[in-house]
Design an enzyme around this catalytic site. Structure first.
Site, PDB file in Angstrom:
ATOM      1  N   ASP A 353      27.354  -8.139  19.954  1.00 37.79           N
ATOM      2  CA  ASP A 353      27.682  -7.625  21.282  1.00 37.79           C
ATOM      3  C   ASP A 353      28.258  -8.733  22.167  1.00 37.79           C
ATOM      4  O   ASP A 353      27.967  -9.913  21.984  1.00 37.79           O
ATOM      5  CB  ASP A 353      26.397  -7.064  21.905  1.00 37.79           C
ATOM      6  CG  ASP A 353      26.637  -6.281  23.172  1.00 37.79           C
ATOM      7  OD1 ASP A 353      27.368  -5.287  23.114  1.00 37.79           O
ATOM      8  OD2 ASP A 353      26.094  -6.675  24.229  1.00 37.79           O
ATOM      9  N   GLU A 377      32.257  -7.724  19.156  1.00 31.44           N
ATOM     10  CA  GLU A 377      32.806  -6.886  20.217  1.00 31.44           C
ATOM     11  C   GLU A 377      33.514  -7.778  21.230  1.00 31.44           C
ATOM     12  O   GLU A 377      32.874  -8.501  21.989  1.00 31.44           O
ATOM     13  CB  GLU A 377      31.697  -6.099  20.912  1.00 31.44           C
ATOM     14  CG  GLU A 377      32.224  -5.236  22.048  1.00 31.44           C
ATOM     15  CD  GLU A 377      31.236  -5.070  23.195  1.00 31.44           C
ATOM     16  OE1 GLU A 377      31.296  -4.031  23.867  1.00 31.44           O
ATOM     17  OE2 GLU A 377      30.421  -5.988  23.437  1.00 31.44           O
TER      18      GLU A 377
END
Length: 624
Positions: A353, A377
């Site tokens: 993330d 990400e």
């Protein structure tokens, strides 16, 4: 996971002894696994027993207990896939001439590897990372660890779940889950285990689950941390999803099916419920002092990379306290943690993330420590910004192509040209487009049917996700047509759908995964062949992926369900003149003309997917 059965054949001068079977999943981390500390009593002629083994690089070292009864033996070790296909012989020769038990040590280069992705095939690449698991006739032990190199992940198809919203342990399909409440709804690891047939029935070979570590327990201004992204203790589990035994059981069941486990992780921040000035750093572990975090400042300028990396996400309801990942102590702690996490829970891949909020040079050593495929990400559609992160991580989520795909297919007459341009741009900007994560929906972006209810447009967008470059990722609920918009509406419970396996999109996704998996099985160079556009106009894009004889031609349009019927003539398909190809979604045979052109029957704005008939024989696709 690489599921392998080894067997030991004992060839005698006078007679042939029975085969002794051992079941393995090997890794190459140089860890010695002890099977027997002394030979077991045996019956008949079962006179070869494995004592210990280790896989270090491509070298298998082992020790065997061998018993001789008056004739010489040569012990040869083979491997056998779970479907019964014999792989390369390991060059092990043991002449035995004593009349008692002896411990023999040996070492050999593993001449091949077996990858199981639906159908088994022999892969000569021995650089892959294996996992160990052992089930011997006379003793049982197991060590569950990671398998997934980037090369192995290329051929995977990922089903992403929000763990709390996919399936409950009790199997209820009536339990109420109001997304606006933002509470835990009871989805669990056991629930996922119970529904793996449902996932595998669509042809998926991996799942991606929510972050697994302990989150803050508070009812915040944005509800509870059911999504898993509000870390508190990275060494503890979020028990709302289940305990360690449940997570290990999930990994084991996936691996038994030849599937991979991807786990979402957060490195950038911890979370707090309340004003940023009141953060209690002592609650965090292992970083329990303010010294491990950046001083407070909100991110206010996304054009300033220092501001993006060193200031905080969130707000004064839930500030996301930014970890100072520039500190050597933090780097080493995270590297140690990720190794332990992967080993403890048999993790095969990581989705990371908020990657762009951590300085870029943090990631290469972190990935090296992990030793498995990582996809980051980087929430940005600019390839010149996103692609450089692939210099430090195996892959990134393909946001640069996500936005043009949405633009092209969210309405009739969307921009095809922007999509064509981005496909070409990524080939020059990104190191390897075949390792990018290809997606249409996720927990951070609106579900595609929130833009349009036109099934033809939705099908075209899904086809691009699965049949273009990269590792396809389908978000749970796409197969049931869930249509939630932004967070929290895109995090619905799946169980009210009843997990239908006959829904339009369930069957459609299964068909697309099936042809992709088959093309990989026929020739895995399909994976490294970069998708290229062979035709485009204002409403149509036709793409080729795969070398000649194994190429998939995908024809997409944004005319929508009301699109007229017409014939599109394609050149540059690479198909042989007068050969027969199948459109696998309608199971229609089409003969390539004498000039090598393919006449594509278009109707109702639906996608068309072609593959050579000769390669379909025995596949089960279109009853072949």
């Amino acid at each position: 996971m690489l599921l392998i059965n080894f067997f030991i054949a004992v060839l005698g001068v006078i007679s042939l002894s029975p085969i002794v079977v051992a079941r393995y999943i090997l890794r190459r981390d140089c860890t010695t696994v002890t099977v027997l500390s002394s030979p077991e009593s045996v019956t008949g002629s079962n006179h070869v027993q494995l004592a210990s083994y280790e896989m270090c690089g491509s070298t298998l070292s082992a020790s065997l207990y061998v018993y001789n009864d008056d004739y010489d033996k040569i012990v040869t070790l083979y491997y056998l896939t779970s479907s019964g296909t014999t792989g390369s012989t390991l060059a092990l020769i043991l002449p035995v001439w004593s009349n008692n038990w002896e411990l023999w040590t040996l070492s050999a280069i593993a001449a091949g590897a077996v990858e199981i992705t639906g159908a088994s095939y022999v892969d000569s690449d021995t650089s892959v990372t294996y996992t160990t698991s052992l089930d011997l006739p006379l003793t049982t032990t197991s060590a569950s660890v990671p398998t997934g190199t980037a090369a192995n992940w290329r051929g995977r198809s990922i089903y992403q779940v929000v763990t709390d919203r996919f399936a409950r342990t009790d199997g209820s399909i009536t339990y109420s889950c109001d997304v606006t409440d933002r509470v835990y709804c009871g989805g669990s690891y056991r629930g996922i285990i119970n529904m793996l047939d449902y996932i595998q029935g669509m042809g998926f070979t991996a799942i991606w689950i929510s972050p697994i570590v302990e989150n803050i327990p508070d009812d915040t201004g944005y509800g509870y941390a059911y999504h898993g992204y509000w870390m508190k203790d990275i060494f503890a589990l979020n028990t709302n999803f289940g305990g360690a035994d449940d997570l290990i059981a999930l990994a084991t069941e996936l691996h038994n099916r030849g599937m991979y486990l991807m786990v979402d992780i957060v490195v950038n921040h911890f979370a707090f419920s309340g004003n940023h000035a009141d953060v209690d750093y002592s609650e965090y572990f292992p970083y329990s002092s303010q010294d491990y975090f950046h001083s407070f400042c909100w991110i206010t300028d996304y054009s300033n990379q220092t501001n993006v990396e060193e200031c905080w996400l969130g707000d004064d309801s839930v500030p996301l306290v930014d970890v100072n990942t520039q500190l050597d102590t933090v780097k080493s702690e995270y590297q140690s943690w990720v190794k332990q996490l992967i080993a403890n829970y048999s993790i095969d891949g990581l989705r990371i993330d908020t990657v762009k909020h951590v300085q870029m040079d943090f990631w290469a050593p972190f990935q090296e420590a992990a030793g498995i495929y990582t996809v980051g990400e980087v929430f940005d559609g600019d390839p010149s910004y996103t692609c450089p992160y692939q210099e430090n991580l195996d892959g990134v989520l393909n946001y640069p192509v996500y936005y043009p795909v949405v633009s092209a297919f969210q309405r009739v007459g969307g921009s095809i040209s922007s999509l064509v341009d981005m496909i070409d741009t990524l080939k020059s900007e990104c190191i390897d487009t075949t390792l990018l994560g290809s997606f249409l929906e996720n927990q951070d972006n609106p579900r595609f049917p929130s833009y349009t209810s036109d099934e033809s447009l939705i099908k075209n967008a899904i086809a691009f996700t699965i049949l273009s470059d990269g590792i396809p990722i389908i978000y749970y609920g796409q197969e049931q047509g869930l249509n939630g918009g932004n967070d929290p509406y895109n995090r619905e419970a799946l169980w009210p759908t009843g997990y239908s396996t006959t829904s339009t999109f369930y069957e459609y996704i299964a068909s697309l995964n099936q042809i992709r998996n088959h093309a990989i099985y026929i020739d895995d160079t399909y994976l490294t062949y970069q998708n290229w556009v062979i035709y485009s106009d204002s409403t149509t894009i036709a793409m080729r992926k795969g070398f000649t004889g194994n190429q998939i031609i995908t024809v997409l349009s944004n005319l929508g369900s009301s699109g007229s019927s017409y014939t599109l003539t394609l050149s540059n398909t690479g198909y042989t003149a007068s050969s027969v190809v199948y459109e696998i979604l309608t199971c229609t045979a089409v003969t390539v003309d004498l000039s090598g052109n393919l006449a594509v029957p278009m109707s109702g704005g639906l996608p068309r997917v072609f593959y050579p008939e000769s390669q379909l024989v025995g596949s089960g696709i279109c009853s072949m």
